[in-house]
Design a protein around this motif. Structure first.
Motif, mmCIF file in Angstrom:
data_model
loop_
_atom_site.group_PDB
_atom_site.id
_atom_site.type_symbol
_atom_site.label_atom_id
_atom_site.label_comp_id
_atom_site.label_asym_id
_atom_site.label_seq_id
_atom_site.Cartn_x
_atom_site.Cartn_y
_atom_site.Cartn_z
ATOM 1 N N ALA A 160 0.818 -1.226 0.000
ATOM 2 C CA ALA A 160 0.000 0.000 0.000
ATOM 3 C C ALA A 160 0.845 1.268 0.000
ATOM 4 O O ALA A 160 0.387 2.321 -0.435
ATOM 5 N N VAL A 161 2.082 1.156 0.506
ATOM 6 C CA VAL A 161 2.890 2.372 0.650
ATOM 7 C C VAL A 161 3.642 2.648 -0.653
ATOM 8 O O VAL A 161 4.704 2.085 -0.907
ATOM 9 N N ALA A 167 6.389 13.114 2.744
ATOM 10 C CA ALA A 167 6.121 12.382 3.999
ATOM 11 C C ALA A 167 6.322 10.875 3.844
ATOM 12 O O ALA A 167 6.628 10.180 4.823
ATOM 13 N N ASP A 168 6.181 10.362 2.610
ATOM 14 C CA ASP A 168 6.349 8.917 2.391
ATOM 15 C C ASP A 168 7.801 8.485 2.561
ATOM 16 O O ASP A 168 8.078 7.298 2.786
ATOM 17 N N LEU A 173 12.718 5.224 5.210
ATOM 18 C CA LEU A 173 13.792 5.208 6.219
ATOM 19 C C LEU A 173 13.441 4.267 7.376
ATOM 20 O O LEU A 173 14.314 3.602 7.929
ATOM 21 N N LEU A 174 12.160 4.215 7.730
ATOM 22 C CA LEU A 174 11.759 3.374 8.866
ATOM 23 C C LEU A 174 11.759 1.888 8.524
ATOM 24 O O LEU A 174 12.221 1.067 9.312
ATOM 25 N N GLY A 195 9.792 14.632 18.285
ATOM 26 C CA GLY A 195 8.492 14.872 18.918
ATOM 27 C C GLY A 195 7.429 14.816 17.858
ATOM 28 O O GLY A 195 7.705 15.095 16.699
ATOM 29 N N GLY A 196 6.227 14.429 18.231
ATOM 30 C CA GLY A 196 5.159 14.292 17.245
ATOM 31 C C GLY A 196 5.469 13.146 16.297
ATOM 32 O O GLY A 196 6.241 12.248 16.622
ATOM 33 N N ARG A 197 4.921 13.214 15.105
ATOM 34 C CA ARG A 197 5.135 12.120 14.152
ATOM 35 C C ARG A 197 6.564 12.168 13.617
ATOM 36 O O ARG A 197 7.067 13.245 13.282
ATOM 37 N N VAL A 198 7.204 11.001 13.548
ATOM 38 C CA VAL A 198 8.587 10.922 13.059
ATOM 39 C C VAL A 198 8.622 11.412 11.608
ATOM 40 O O VAL A 198 7.713 11.128 10.818
#
Ligand SMILES: Nc1nc2c(ncn2[C@@H]2O[C@H](COP(=O)(O)OP(=O)(O)OP(=O)(O)O)[C@@H](O)[C@H]2O)c(=O)[nH]1
Ligand SMILES: C[C@H](OP(=O)(O)O)C(=O)O
Length: 203
Positions: A160-161, A167-168, A173-174, A195-198
């Motif tokens: 799906a990704v 942002a993708d 990287l993850l 902080g917040g979304r990586v």
């Protein structure tokens, strides 16, 4: 089984234009294509893989150059079933994820992309045809319904990704472990876990 991998060779990934130059977008798109071909190469099946490219490209697969629009070029190659179409920007694709699609015996097995696109499908019925762009996933389900084609929706995060927007890059990287991730790291991208979304940020 025939596999077609559409690839925009000339001006790929324009939506990454805010973070990558045109040359970088070409390199990064080629790295993602290499990852998709490697994942297909790991599938435990006999696959006949063709890259359907808008221009010449050097890869470990046969290449057909067709500079017509995506929908026209793909539809021209759906005459012989079964045929699977796997997009070249699925940097997280794995052999297991692809096998879940390719093992389906439905007339159409189909995997949605983020934002409503169609990242991969296997059509066993030659009546299926594509109409890409916009919310093509919904359109493809509707085409299958109209043609009386049985559908299996393949629910797979790795398929799906698709890597379209800045942002993708975070997902690559993850969760990536191939050429696309290496390319981003070499280009100076890293994760900001402050902080917040990586987020993927560039040094
Ligand atoms: N053969 C072919 N492949 C295409 C074409 N347009 C896009 N693709 C491929 O189709 C897949 C999905 O492409 P998109 O993400 O919609 O388009 P993109 O050109 O890569 O990126 P954007 O310019 O940001 O829309 C990718 O594998 C592209 O390389 C085309 O006109 N012909
Ligand atoms: C080609 C298009 O890709 P997206 O723009 O959704 O990545 C689609 O899947 O219809």
């Amino acid at each position: 089984m025939r596999i077609v991998v559409p690839f925009s060779a000339d001006r790929p990934k324009t939506r990454l234009g805010k973070v990558l130059t045109p040359d970088e977008r070409r390199e990064f798109a080629a790295a993602m294509l290499a990852d998709v071909l490697a994942a297909l190469g790991g599938v435990d099946r006999d696959l006949d893989v063709t890259v359907l490219a808008t221009g010449p490209v050097e890869v470990e697969a046969s290449v057909v150059v067709d500079d017509r629009p995506l929908t026209t070029a793909v539809n021209d190659r759906l005459d012989t079933a079964p045929t699977a179409v796997v997009m070249a920007d699925l940097a997280l694709a794995t052999p297991d994820a692809l096998e879940a699609l390719l093992d389906s015996d439905a007339d159409l097995a189909i995997a949605a992309g983020l934002g409503g696109g169609t990242n991969a499908f296997l059509a066993r019925d030659p009546a299926f045809h594509v109409d890409y762009h916009g919310a093509s996933y919904r359109d493809h389900l509707a085409i299958a319904r109209e043609e009386g084609i049985s559908v299996r929706e393949v629910d797979s995060r790795r398929l799906a990704v698709d890597i379209d927007e800045p942002a993708d890059l975070t997902e690559v990287l993850l969760h990536g472990d191939g050429a696309a991730r290496d390319w981003l790291v070499d280009a100076g991208f890293e994760l900001d876990v402050g902080g917040g979304r990586v987020e993927a940020v560039r040094e």
